[in-house]
Design a protein around this motif. Structure first.
Motif, PDB file in Angstrom:
ATOM      1  N   LEU A 109     -25.737  19.282 -35.180  1.00  0.00           N
ATOM      2  CA  LEU A 109     -26.475  20.401 -34.597  1.00  0.00           C
ATOM      3  C   LEU A 109     -26.173  20.635 -33.120  1.00  0.00           C
ATOM      4  CD1 LEU A 109     -29.929  19.677 -36.265  1.00  0.00           C
ATOM      5  CD2 LEU A 109     -28.298  21.480 -36.886  1.00  0.00           C
ATOM      6  N   VAL A 110     -25.577  19.656 -32.470  1.00  0.00           N
ATOM      7  CA  VAL A 110     -25.306  19.759 -31.036  1.00  0.00           C
ATOM      8  C   VAL A 110     -24.303  20.879 -30.776  1.00  0.00           C
ATOM      9  CG1 VAL A 110     -24.341  18.600 -29.016  1.00  0.00           C
ATOM     10  CG2 VAL A 110     -25.803  17.342 -30.591  1.00  0.00           C
ATOM     11  N   GLY A 111     -24.690  21.763 -29.867  1.00  0.00           N
ATOM     12  CA  GLY A 111     -23.803  22.835 -29.446  1.00  0.00           C
ATOM     13  C   GLY A 111     -23.671  23.996 -30.422  1.00  0.00           C
ATOM     14  N   LYS A 112     -24.431  23.968 -31.496  1.00  0.00           N
ATOM     15  CA  LYS A 112     -24.361  25.059 -32.466  1.00  0.00           C
ATOM     16  C   LYS A 112     -25.207  26.236 -32.001  1.00  0.00           C
ATOM     17  CE  LYS A 112     -21.998  22.950 -35.726  1.00  0.00           C
ATOM     18  NZ  LYS A 112     -20.861  22.313 -35.130  1.00  0.00           N
ATOM     19  N   THR A 113     -24.767  27.414 -32.371  1.00  0.00           N
ATOM     20  CA  THR A 113     -25.570  28.600 -32.115  1.00  0.00           C
ATOM     21  C   THR A 113     -26.770  28.590 -33.055  1.00  0.00           C
ATOM     22  OG1 THR A 113     -24.442  29.943 -33.768  1.00  0.00           O
ATOM     23  CG2 THR A 113     -23.497  29.925 -31.522  1.00  0.00           C
ATOM     24  N   GLN A 114     -27.683  29.488 -32.817  1.00  0.00           N
ATOM     25  CA  GLN A 114     -28.857  29.599 -33.689  1.00  0.00           C
ATOM     26  C   GLN A 114     -28.424  29.835 -35.127  1.00  0.00           C
ATOM     27  OE1 GLN A 114     -31.435  32.860 -32.677  1.00  0.00           O
ATOM     28  NE2 GLN A 114     -33.000  32.255 -34.123  1.00  0.00           N
ATOM     29  N   GLU A 115     -27.492  30.721 -35.321  1.00  0.00           N
ATOM     30  CA  GLU A 115     -27.026  31.041 -36.670  1.00  0.00           C
ATOM     31  C   GLU A 115     -26.338  29.841 -37.313  1.00  0.00           C
ATOM     32  OE1 GLU A 115     -23.638  33.975 -37.994  1.00  0.00           O
ATOM     33  OE2 GLU A 115     -25.449  35.108 -37.462  1.00  0.00           O
ATOM     34  N   GLU A 116     -25.483  29.158 -36.573  1.00  0.00           N
ATOM     35  CA  GLU A 116     -24.783  27.987 -37.104  1.00  0.00           C
ATOM     36  C   GLU A 116     -25.761  26.856 -37.435  1.00  0.00           C
ATOM     37  OE1 GLU A 116     -20.561  28.396 -34.663  1.00  0.00           O
ATOM     38  OE2 GLU A 116     -22.275  27.420 -33.704  1.00  0.00           O
TER      39      GLU A 116
END
Length: 86
Positions: free
Chosen positions: A55-62
């Motif tokens: 989850l680190v560095g993911k956009t909201q959608e990702e």
């Protein structure tokens, strides 16, 4: 375990906005915190760390796309925490 659960809850909430950072993981999986987790729950914690790392560095959608994979290990860790802390 309650300290880890609180940090994992933060990760879950922040993933909804795409704002999970390495510092969030460091707080949840710090050595002193892990050392306080009972040995029979360490496998559950390892599962949480593996999915939380994604989850680190993911956009909201990702991050939203990954939350389905995150929910089941989180529920298992929550159940174990309730059992240990009661």
């Amino acid at each position: 375990m309650s300290k880890v659960l609180a940090a994992l809850t933060t990760i879950g909430l922040k993933s909804a906005t795409g704002s999970v950072t390495q510092a969030d993981l460091d707080a949840a999986f710090a050595r002193d915190v892990i050392d306080a987790v009972p040995s029979d729950a360490l496998g559950l914690l390892a599962d949480m760390q593996a999915i939380s790392d994604t989850l680190v560095g993911k956009t909201q959608e990702e991050a939203s796309a990954l939350l389905g994979d995150w929910t089941t290990p989180f529920e298992r860790f929550t159940t174990a925490t309730v059992a240990v802390c009661s």
